[in-house]
Design an enzyme around this catalytic site. Structure first.
Site, PDB file in Angstrom:
ATOM      1  N   VAL A 118       0.818  -1.193   0.000  1.00  0.00           N
ATOM      2  CA  VAL A 118       0.000   0.000   0.000  1.00  0.00           C
ATOM      3  C   VAL A 118       0.864   1.261   0.000  1.00  0.00           C
ATOM      4  CG1 VAL A 118      -1.845   1.228   1.237  1.00  0.00           C
ATOM      5  CG2 VAL A 118      -1.784  -1.249   1.249  1.00  0.00           C
ATOM      6  N   ASP A 119       2.122   1.170   0.395  1.00  0.00           N
ATOM      7  CA  ASP A 119       2.957   2.367   0.516  1.00  0.00           C
ATOM      8  C   ASP A 119       3.408   2.930  -0.828  1.00  0.00           C
ATOM      9  OD1 ASP A 119       4.892   0.542  -0.259  1.00  0.00           O
ATOM     10  OD2 ASP A 119       5.926   0.539   1.658  1.00  0.00           O
ATOM     11  N   GLY A 120       3.148   2.235  -1.934  1.00  0.00           N
ATOM     12  CA  GLY A 120       3.481   2.752  -3.243  1.00  0.00           C
ATOM     13  C   GLY A 120       4.920   2.568  -3.668  1.00  0.00           C
ATOM     14  N   ILE A 121       5.722   1.875  -2.871  1.00  0.00           N
ATOM     15  CA  ILE A 121       7.112   1.610  -3.257  1.00  0.00           C
ATOM     16  C   ILE A 121       7.332   0.110  -3.313  1.00  0.00           C
ATOM     17  CG2 ILE A 121       8.066   3.775  -2.387  1.00  0.00           C
ATOM     18  CD1 ILE A 121       8.939   2.313   0.137  1.00  0.00           C
ATOM     19  N   GLN A 123       9.123  -3.338  -2.738  1.00  0.00           N
ATOM     20  CA  GLN A 123       9.943  -3.867  -1.655  1.00  0.00           C
ATOM     21  C   GLN A 123      10.756  -5.013  -2.195  1.00  0.00           C
ATOM     22  OE1 GLN A 123      10.263  -2.677   1.327  1.00  0.00           O
ATOM     23  NE2 GLN A 123       8.541  -1.302   1.494  1.00  0.00           N
TER      24      GLN A 123
END
Length: 149
Positions: A118-121, A123
């Site tokens: 959800v953080d848009g980056i 991983q």
């Protein structure tokens, strides 16, 4: 607009043997993906045996074909990705045989990136290739992470 294309190539143990590449020192890779699948969390299919592991959710192609390697092409659009796939196959020419092709799609969920975070980056961040965002996990290029806990 610039075309954005990313390629990755990977080999299984049998692919490395066919290319006469020595062991990279990774025992899990050298054991083979079927031997390690259960330990990686793949649920066995009813027809799976200790001698021939078959994942419950594996497609017919992954169950039945001999996979020596994979070529991954990713892009900002379907058209550019299809062009990238064609170019990759053209580069290898007759030295490879395409057993099957899988097509991924852009996620429909707004605010989620391609791995579902959800953080848009994505991983994790790859050391030496990109600057990590604050709090983003990092790993060395070439490391495959299968189920980070």
């Amino acid at each position: 607009m610039h075309k954005l294309i990313q390629y990755q190539i990977g080999f299984s143990r049998t692919g490395m043997e066919a290319l006469e590449i020595g062991s990279p020192g990774d025992q899990l890779l050298m054991n083979g993906q079927k031997q390690e699948a259960l330990d990686l969390g793949d649920e066995p299919a009813p027809e799976s045996t200790p001698q021939n592991f078959v994942g419950k959710y594996w497609t017919k192609d992954w169950r039945e074909k001999k996979i020596d390697g994979v070529i991954l092409a990713a892009s900002e659009s379907d058209d550019t990705c299809n062009e990238a796939c064609t170019n990759a196959v053209d580069i290898f020419g007759d030295s490879v045989k395409i057993e099957f092709k899988e097509e991924g799609k852009v996620r429909d969920e707004e605010g989620h990136e391609h791995f579902g975070w959800v953080d848009g980056i994505s991983q994790p961040s790859l050391n030496g290739l990109v600057d990590p965002h604050k709090g983003q996990l990092e790993c060395d290029p070439g490391v495959v992470i299968m189920g980070l806990k």
